[in-house]
Design an enzyme around this catalytic site. Structure first.
Site, PDB file in Angstrom:
ATOM      1  N   GLY A 118     -59.349  17.560 -26.027  1.00 28.47           N
ATOM      2  CA  GLY A 118     -58.462  16.699 -26.576  1.00 28.47           C
ATOM      3  C   GLY A 118     -58.811  15.472 -26.774  1.00 28.47           C
ATOM      4  N   ASP A 161     -64.624  30.617 -30.740  1.00 27.43           N
ATOM      5  CA  ASP A 161     -64.295  29.726 -29.727  1.00 27.43           C
ATOM      6  C   ASP A 161     -63.170  30.060 -28.817  1.00 27.43           C
ATOM      7  OD1 ASP A 161     -64.734  27.454 -28.109  1.00 27.43           O
ATOM      8  OD2 ASP A 161     -63.804  26.180 -29.392  1.00 27.43           O
ATOM      9  N   HIS A 162     -63.173  30.205 -27.658  1.00 25.28           N
ATOM     10  CA  HIS A 162     -61.975  30.392 -26.901  1.00 25.28           C
ATOM     11  C   HIS A 162     -61.251  31.715 -27.138  1.00 25.28           C
ATOM     12  CE1 HIS A 162     -62.162  26.711 -24.279  1.00 25.28           C
ATOM     13  NE2 HIS A 162     -62.337  26.220 -25.599  1.00 25.28           N
ATOM     14  N   SER A 184     -61.840  28.994 -33.684  1.00 27.28           N
ATOM     15  CA  SER A 184     -60.860  29.250 -32.532  1.00 27.28           C
ATOM     16  C   SER A 184     -60.087  30.343 -32.982  1.00 27.28           C
ATOM     17  CB  SER A 184     -60.099  28.271 -32.130  1.00 27.28           C
ATOM     18  OG  SER A 184     -59.132  27.846 -32.995  1.00 27.28           O
ATOM     19  N   HIS A 226     -67.716  21.991 -22.768  1.00 27.51           N
ATOM     20  CA  HIS A 226     -66.592  21.882 -23.576  1.00 27.51           C
ATOM     21  C   HIS A 226     -65.697  20.569 -23.455  1.00 27.51           C
ATOM     22  CE1 HIS A 226     -65.525  26.091 -24.843  1.00 27.51           C
ATOM     23  NE2 HIS A 226     -66.716  26.446 -24.024  1.00 27.51           N
ATOM     24  N   GLY A 227     -65.000  20.303 -24.282  1.00 30.47           N
ATOM     25  CA  GLY A 227     -64.035  18.959 -24.284  1.00 30.47           C
ATOM     26  C   GLY A 227     -65.047  17.793 -24.245  1.00 30.47           C
ATOM     27  N   THR A 278     -61.594  17.828 -31.440  1.00 28.06           N
ATOM     28  CA  THR A 278     -60.867  16.939 -31.696  1.00 28.06           C
ATOM     29  C   THR A 278     -61.334  15.601 -32.537  1.00 28.06           C
ATOM     30  OG1 THR A 278     -59.664  17.572 -29.642  1.00 28.06           O
ATOM     31  CG2 THR A 278     -59.157  15.154 -30.473  1.00 28.06           C
TER      32      THR A 278
HETATM   33  O1  G3H Z   1     -64.394  24.582 -27.561  1.00 24.69           O
HETATM   34  C1  G3H Z   1     -63.897  23.473 -27.955  1.00 24.69           C
HETATM   35  C2  G3H Z   1     -64.100  22.335 -27.298  1.00 24.69           C
HETATM   36  O2  G3H Z   1     -64.063  22.420 -25.917  1.00 24.69           O
HETATM   37  C3  G3H Z   1     -63.364  21.099 -27.870  1.00 24.69           C
HETATM   38  O3  G3H Z   1     -62.952  20.032 -27.367  1.00 24.69           O
HETATM   39  O4  G3H Z   1     -61.384  19.141 -28.619  1.00 24.69           O
HETATM   40  O5  G3H Z   1     -61.981  18.028 -26.835  1.00 24.69           O
HETATM   41  O6  G3H Z   1     -63.787  18.267 -28.811  1.00 24.69           O
HETATM   42  P1  G3H Z   1     -62.517  18.619 -27.666  1.00 24.69           P
END
Ligand code: G3H
Length: 330
Positions: free
Chosen positions: A192, A92-93, A53, A225-226, A250
């Site tokens: 997160g 990323d992002h 990131s 994502h996430g 995370t």
């Molecule tokens: O781009 C990174 C992710 O979307 C990470 O999500 O921290 O919930 O695993 P996360």
């Protein structure tokens, strides 16, 4: 040369779409996690997609993100040479066009995510399109990921209090107008520390988005994502609907700290003076007979354990996401 660019990564996504597996895109900010991931991916014969990131690049570069990318790029390139799998790097992002331009000029990343998902639709299209045009003008060997919809939670410098699910018809218009190579969608995951049992996941919506794209002749790989809290059965349902990239950050952050914590917690007296002993850290405990234990506090002891744990976690995730056994390069 197993650290590859965008055209090779596109081949991996073609395989993923055809065979129905996903790459677990794994965030790094320092070398121990990176080495653990390479070991884990190689153990199960999976190609590996690392992610950096903007915040992680800034951290690795002592507050200079371009230095961070160069330093991590060199590190990845050197260590990837020890393995037979393909290694890729996604940025990323990303939100800063200047930094993105530097990434393309350096030719290090295999893909770049432009994240303008917090902007209204038209602005998101314009910002994402600008990055695709930048890539085309430079002839950069890099794939561009863009996002439509909004994912709840905090990831690096991006924060969203609300989730907005991606609309399938809007997704078609978005991909068509931006020309992005990958599309990140919002289907109920959360950035997160999130628990799979609490998520309102919509694999059906991922399926609708995939179908709408295909109906318009677009075979765009989808990105989730996430995903840290997403459980194996939930993930497998998502993979049936064209999700080829599953982002996790995370989870590795927790594994890193928990592994070090467990080591030091086994016997805290290896690190800090036991109760009743006054020791002055500033004199390196010259005032007491107690000493810390170098066999434990040497950072390489925790570092090796962290690498082993990350390797185990990633190898399991690659089995769940189906990329295990599918390396194009092994
Ligand atoms: O781009 C990174 C992710 O979307 C990470 O999500 O921290 O919930 O695993 P996360």
């Amino acid at each position: 040369m197993p650290f590859y660019g965008g055209s090779e990564l596109a081949n991996v996504y073609d395989d993923a779409l055809e065979k129905g597996f996903g790459l677990v895109a794994s965030n790094i900010a320092e070398p121990n996690v990176m080495m653990g991931l390479m070991e884990g991916a190689s153990r199960v014969d999976s190609d590996l997609l690392l992610q950096l990131s903007g915040g992680a690049a800034t951290f690795a570069g002592n507050e200079d993100p371009v230095d961070g990318l160069e330093a991590m790029g060199t590190y990845i390139d050197t260590i990837a040479d020890q393995y037979d799998i393909g290694v890729f790097l996604n940025m990323d992002h990303q939100t800063d066009p200047e930094f993105i331009e530097a990434q393309m000029d350096l030719g290090i990343p295999s893909s770049i995510m432009i994240d303008a998902s917090h902007e209204p639709f038209e602005e998101n299209v314009a910002t994402s399109r600008e990055i695709v045009e930048m890539k085309e003008e430079k002839g950069a060997d890099v794939l561009i990921e863009a996002e439509l919809g909004q994912i709840k939670g905090v990831e690096d410098e991006i924060e969203s209090e609300e989730a907005f699910y991606t609309d399938p018809e809007q997704a078609v218009e978005f991909v068509d107008r931006t020309g992005c190579d990958l599309l990140a969608i919002s289907v109920g995951t959360q950035h997160g520390v999130a628990k799979g049992k609490d998520l309102e996941l919509r694999p059906d919506l991922a399926g609708d988005i995939r179908q709408a794209l295909r109906d318009h002749g677009l075979d765009t790989p989808l990105v989730l994502h996430g995903s840290s809290g997403v459980q194996p059965d939930q993930l497998q349902r998502m993979l049936q609907h064209g999700i080829c990239k599953v982002n996790k950050d995370t989870r590795y952050q927790y594994e890193y700290t928990r592994t070090a914590y467990d080591l030091y917690d086994e016997d805290p007296a290896n690190i800090v003076p036991p109760e009743g002993v006054d020791g002055d850290r500033d004199t390196f405990f010259n005032d007491t007979d107690w000493s810390p234990n170098k066999d434990v506090f040497d950072p390489r002891v925790a570092g090796r354990k962290i690498r082993e744990r990350i390797a185990d976690v990633h190898a399991d995730l690659a089995e769940v996401s189906g990329s295990a056994g599918h390396s194009r390069y092994a």
